[in-house]
Design a protein around this motif. Structure first.
Motif: not given
Length: 202
Positions: A36-39, A115-119, A147-148, A165-172
């Motif tokens: 979902g990201d890009s390089v 790779v998976e963004a969320i670990t 990066r988002a 039950e729902r959380v926003r994980v910041p970029a990096g």
């Protein structure tokens, strides 16, 4: 008039052709990229031959070429940078050959790993003993390599609850979820904690 050869004159014809060289040699490795990201990465094509050449550059998805569709002209000795963007939608290893229309350069590849963004820091949580009607809690750290910011939904089964039950994980960055064991009967208990990010399961 009778076909007699009076003299022979040697003729030398030098045929010039384009010779393309690519840097870096062998392959362009774009590294790991969260789904979902890009390089981006850049390779350079040089015309080391004696004749001019023109071509178009293409790539297989999920690789994209900045100059796709544009005619690139290289005089002898000229160089041109080619910029690639790797934009995967799912984890896995991906590659594309270096496609130069109307041909391609053999044995050269542009590669990247999605790779998976969320670990998460663990795939098993042991709560130990808890009294019926009581509770025991453990933290679970969720990390985001993208990066988002990413939104993660938490689902649990059995005598367990998760907050939030729902959380926003910041970029990096990272976020913490509290998993709680609330037994309603004596004996061993087991359950699942599932994290969903978009349409995928972590």
């Amino acid at each position: 008039a009778d076909g007699t050869v009076l003299a022979s004159v040697p003729v030398m014809i030098r045929v010039l052709r384009a010779i393309l060289r690519v840097e870096p040699k062998g392959r362009l490795w774009l590294g790991d990229c969260p789904a979902g990201d890009s390089v981006e990465g850049v390779l350079t094509i040089e015309n080391a031959g004696g004749a001019p050449v023109s071509f178009q550059v293409a790539a297989w998805r999920p690789f994209y070429v900045e100059d796709a569709g544009r005619q690139i002209f290289l005089a002898p000795g000229a160089r041109a940078p080619i910029r690639y963007r790797f934009r995967p939608e799912a984890p896995g290893f991906f590659e594309t050959p270096l496609i130069l229309k109307p041909d391609l350069i053999r044995d050269y590849a542009i590669e990247g790993k999605a790779v998976e963004a969320i670990t998460i820091e663990t795939n098993r949580m042991e709560f130990g003993s808890a009294r019926v009607g009581g509770s025991a809690s453990l933290p679970l750290v969720v990390r985001n390599r993208a990066r988002a910011a990413r939104d993660v939904e938490v689902q649990v089964s059995g005598p367990f609850v998760a907050e939030p039950e729902r959380v926003r994980v910041p970029a990096g960055g990272e976020a913490e979820i509290a998993a709680t064991f609330r037994p309603v009967a004596a004996g061993q208990a087991a359950g699942w904690l599932v994290l969903r990010e978009g349409a995928g399961v972590v």
